[in-house]
Design an enzyme around this catalytic site. Structure first.
Site, PDB file in Angstrom:
ATOM      1  N   CYS A 114       0.835  -1.200   0.000  1.00 32.46           N
ATOM      2  CA  CYS A 114       0.000   0.000   0.000  1.00 32.46           C
ATOM      3  C   CYS A 114       0.874   1.256   0.000  1.00 32.46           C
ATOM      4  CB  CYS A 114      -0.981  -0.054   1.167  1.00 32.46           C
ATOM      5  SG  CYS A 114      -2.379   1.071   0.971  1.00 32.46           S
ATOM      6  N   HIS A 155      -3.606  -5.666   0.991  1.00 31.79           N
ATOM      7  CA  HIS A 155      -2.964  -5.913   2.289  1.00 31.79           C
ATOM      8  C   HIS A 155      -2.968  -7.399   2.630  1.00 31.79           C
ATOM      9  CE1 HIS A 155      -2.488  -1.744   3.688  1.00 31.79           C
ATOM     10  NE2 HIS A 155      -3.572  -1.499   2.982  1.00 31.79           N
ATOM     11  N   GLU A 190      -1.286  -8.816   4.821  1.00 31.04           N
ATOM     12  CA  GLU A 190      -1.165  -8.959   6.287  1.00 31.04           C
ATOM     13  C   GLU A 190      -2.527  -8.901   6.966  1.00 31.04           C
ATOM     14  OE1 GLU A 190      -0.585  -6.299   4.593  1.00 31.04           O
ATOM     15  OE2 GLU A 190      -0.864  -4.441   5.723  1.00 31.04           O
TER      16      GLU A 190
END
Lengths: 232, 80
Positions: free
Chosen positions: A87, A204, A206
């Site tokens: 990002c 993302h 994560e």
């Protein structure tokens, strides 16, 4: 694997990133403040997390790309060390010229925060080796400037050399004009540098590592990196 | 010495913000607008007294930071 997460003023996904790294490798990453001038000794992987570094002043990632630590990150990349930017981290890597092109305002102007489908374009990289080529994964996005653009020569080079890591696709894994939620050229969601040791992506991973997240598809990226470094 | 730098998107680069402003203008009833491109203006005060040197240094600033030349171009005006 020794990972370092760079923390800029305005980073906000660094803890999520640290958690995912710890779950993949068992040890927590070093958290490195942007004003440092060197990475911890023995760092294998540098991660630039998401957020709004320097409040997105001037252009997203432009000021962070000039942070003191970025010289060490560039050196690490030049030595072949792994660098992941997610990002805002992707935006920083583009502004630092470690990746080609630039991320501009989403075509629809608005901030987008939702799960998206991605097609894995290659498993031949340290970041994607745990996925199958063509596999569809579901990972969230959260960005206002994720529209990747470059001049036509650069786009052709990226495509010809197979440097696209992920493309936005539909739920059946098909990529077509318009499957990108943000207008990104050729539906590109993530791309490598020429040596494939640097990856930037807008989604993302994560935030897609546990069932409670609604998807665990992002964890493959962390396991891929851990596996690649264990084999190295 | 004062200088003004204008940074604009290169032709062909999509400008969603410009498009949104264009839409808002037509919503206000301004029907004669055929296009809006948003850019940035930087007013700098430099210690240089030689306009050529000032312009060269500001050009370097544009290349390094003020503009992303992948998508943007810039002009430098020395205001005296």
């Amino acid at each position: 694997m020794k990972a370092a997460v760079i923390v800029f003023p305005g980073s906000n996904r660094e803890r999520d990133m640290a958690r995912a790294l710890k779950q993949a490798v068992g040890t927590p990453p070093a958290m490195v403040w942007h004003a440092e001038t060197a990475l911890p000794a023995g760092t294998d992987l540098v991660v630039l997390p998401g957020g709004f570094s320097y409040g997105d002043y001037l252009r997203c990632g432009a000021i962070a790309a000039l942070s003191p630590i970025m010289s060490a990150v560039s050196e690490h990349a030049k030595r072949g060390g792994l660098v992941l930017g997610v990002c805002n981290g992707f935006q920083i890597l583009c502004e630092a010229r470690l990746l080609p092109g630039v991320l501009v305002r989403n075509a629809g102007v608005g901030f987008l925060c939702k799960p998206v489908h991605l097609r894995v374009e290659t498993s031949a990289s340290p970041f994607t080796r745990g996925y199958r080529r063509g596999e569809r994964i579901t990972v969230p996005i959260a960005h206002g400037e994720g529209n990747w653009v470059a001049d036509s020569e650069t786009v052709a080079k990226v495509e010809d050399r197979g440097l696209v890591a992920f493309r936005y696709c539909d739920e059946r894994g098909r990529v077509s004009p318009g499957t990108s939620p943000n207008g990104a050229t050729n539906e590109i969601a993530g791309l490598f540098n020429a040596k494939k040791n640097v990856l930037g992506l807008m989604p993302h991973p994560e935030n897609a590592i546990e069932p409670a997240h609604g998807s665990t598809d992002g964890f493959g990226l962390f396991l891929s990196m851990a596996g690649a470094l264990a084999d190295a | 010495m004062r200088a003004r730098v204008v940074v604009t998107l290169k032709a062909g680069v999509l400008d969603p913000q410009g498009k949104a402003i264009e839409g808002a203008l037509s919503g206000l009833g301004f029907s004669g607008v055929d296009g809006v491109r948003q850019g940035k203006v930087f007013d700098l005060v430099t210690r240089h007294t030689d306009p050529t040197k000032a312009k060269a240094e500001i050009g370097a600033m544009c290349e390094r930071l003020l503009a992303n030349t992948v998508i943007e171009s810039y002009t430098i005006e020395i205001m005296g």
